[in-house]
Motif scaffolding. Sequence first.
Motif, short mmCIF file in Angstrom:
data_model
loop_
_atom_site.label_atom_id
_atom_site.label_comp_id
_atom_site.label_asym_id
_atom_site.label_seq_id
_atom_site.Cartn_x
_atom_site.Cartn_y
_atom_site.Cartn_z
N THR A 116 0.83 -1.31 -0.01
CA THR A 116 -0.11 0.06 0.05
C THR A 116 0.92 1.39 -0.14
O THR A 116 1.92 1.10 0.34
CB THR A 116 -0.91 -0.01 1.32
OG1 THR A 116 -0.02 0.04 2.57
CG2 THR A 116 -1.81 -1.15 1.24
N LYS A 172 0.43 -4.96 4.07
CA LYS A 172 -0.70 -5.12 4.91
C LYS A 172 -1.26 -6.54 4.74
O LYS A 172 -1.27 -7.12 3.87
CB LYS A 172 -1.98 -4.19 4.62
CG LYS A 172 -1.49 -2.87 5.10
CD LYS A 172 -2.95 -2.18 5.19
CE LYS A 172 -2.70 -0.53 5.85
NZ LYS A 172 -3.78 0.02 5.66
N THR A 215 -6.42 -6.77 16.02
CA THR A 215 -6.36 -6.02 14.82
C THR A 215 -6.06 -4.58 14.92
O THR A 215 -6.35 -3.65 14.32
CB THR A 215 -7.73 -6.18 14.02
OG1 THR A 215 -8.83 -5.63 14.58
CG2 THR A 215 -7.93 -7.40 13.41
N GLU A 241 -2.01 -1.70 12.14
CA GLU A 241 -2.14 -1.63 10.73
C GLU A 241 -1.81 -2.65 9.75
O GLU A 241 -2.41 -3.12 8.68
CB GLU A 241 -1.53 -0.21 10.04
CG GLU A 241 -2.34 1.15 10.72
CD GLU A 241 -1.85 2.25 10.09
OE1 GLU A 241 -1.25 2.32 9.05
OE2 GLU A 241 -2.29 3.39 10.49
N GLU A 242 -0.84 -3.32 10.25
CA GLU A 242 -0.12 -4.42 9.35
C GLU A 242 -1.04 -5.84 9.37
O GLU A 242 -1.06 -6.40 8.39
CB GLU A 242 1.17 -4.45 9.94
CG GLU A 242 2.13 -3.47 9.65
CD GLU A 242 3.33 -3.83 10.52
OE1 GLU A 242 3.44 -4.16 11.77
OE2 GLU A 242 4.56 -3.77 9.96
N ASN A 272 -4.64 -7.43 9.74
CA ASN A 272 -6.18 -7.03 9.45
C ASN A 272 -6.89 -8.42 9.17
O ASN A 272 -6.31 -9.42 8.82
CB ASN A 272 -6.36 -6.27 8.48
CG ASN A 272 -5.73 -4.83 8.32
OD1 ASN A 272 -5.99 -3.84 8.94
ND2 ASN A 272 -4.17 -4.89 7.83
#
Length: 549
Positions: A302, A333, A364, A367-368, A370
């Motif tokens: 991203t 991610k 969660t 940010e890495e 999810n």
Amino acid sequence: MKYQKLVDVYNQLEENSKRLEKTRILSDFIKELDDETLSKVGLLILGRVFPAWSDKELGIGSKLVMEAVAKAVGTTVDKVEDELREQGDIGLASVNLFSKKSQTTFFSQPLTIKFVFDNLIKLTTISGSKSTSRKISIILELLSQASATEAKYLTRTITEELRIGVGEGIVRDAIAEAFNIDKDIIDRAHMLTNDLALIAVVAKNEGEDGLKKLTLTPGKPVKPMLAQLSEGIEPSIKMMGLAICETKYDGIRLQVHRNKDEINIFTRRLENITEAMPEIVKAVDEYLPHVNYIVEGEVIATRDGKPLSFQNILHRVRRKYNIEEAIENVPLKLFLFDLLYFRKSMIDEPLLKRRKKLEEIVDTSSEEINLSKMVKGTIDNIHEVEELFKTSIEEGHEGIMIKDSKEPYIPGLRGKKMLKYKAEPETLDVVVVGGTHGIGKRKDFIGSYLVALRDENDDLKTVAHVATGLDDDTLKYLTKKMEEYKLSEKGTKVTVEPKIILEIGFSEIVKSPEYETGFSLRFPVVKRVRKDKGLGDIDTVERLISMYK
């Protein structure tokens, strides 16, 4: 056991095109083997020395093998190359060269399966200075004691191109027939272990009861469950009743394994890429429990909150140096969507239960790490699924997955229990088997590529020539690879080893006698070079026919 006995079986299998007959030949052979030989033949019959899940490989280039052949028969590398161009296959070239062999090896012992296998394994352990000459010495030791037919299959095995028309399906059937075991039990054991050599030995000694005890082991990857194309959101959900619908990310599909304190990350090709993703290893260590597990997900690259192209993530994952710099420039991610193992195997549990447990164990807050964006789809909330599809596309993703919530996880299976619904038309993953030199602006490149699919025996069948969708950089890259993998060349036509995987789009599938599949693709276009996929990942003739229907 003498290697010549295995070579005789190779010959019989190569000369016979009928699946049932191949199965009988192999079954008759393996039922007479002792455990040690059986464990080796279970791999060698597929042209391997390691199980499919292992990250080890022979990795011996054709140039090195040609040098060893030249020394073994007392000729030059140039003459070996000439013979290879003429025959289009290192095995057939070796047969001709060995039949004219001028040197005689005195006091040589007949090759045995154990000696061949052990020396092939030894090739993978050599590195550092003078590694090339040491590898040539080992290959030369084998070839110096080999007959012409033994050399044929030795060279093919070393270059990982056995070409006897035997895939995993035939080996599974042969094990079932040899030891009188239900094929479904063999299939399940294979799905869980991905190790036919192990299955053969267990089947011989412990029968069905032993095979039923085999299960998933964190650290040993399994083939991913595969998806078919959805006919549409509404008919798919009607068929399933209750569906788990998730964003389809355009990244690299991963299995993350934890076994005690060891974390490993595998691609869909079962390639271990743990070292390329230190930040993901650190994140899962921090945000997932410290118990044995196998989770599955998709990793994307991203920038400014938007997914980068597939090529960006591929370059990031393939990187072996300056990893810290890559982490800074191409942040990753991970989106998790399934749980295959948590303290024990969970693949027989329905997806709904697996997803619920996954949600319970994943933190969660980073940010890495999810969870995939998901809605539960029923016939009464089709609009929510359609909204998920729309949002997924707007965010730069491929579309959505539609999965039957009641179903178990079935490794390696492509079926109607897991469907993909994309904004783009469906594509095919194919392998390049030949090409034609270009003209005009493309005179310095291979301009057109002959591509093929796999049939039920893992033989390659041509389906189209593709020449569009290629910019100059891609043409330059592909032309270089075609030269590297070239087997023969006549006029403007080139044949190559099946190493280059392309993803191609097309407007229509039509019947055609021009190609070996019996079908052709109208207006094929290269979407991308799939450096993340290998020969075992290409699409099948069966899938082509299914799409045609």
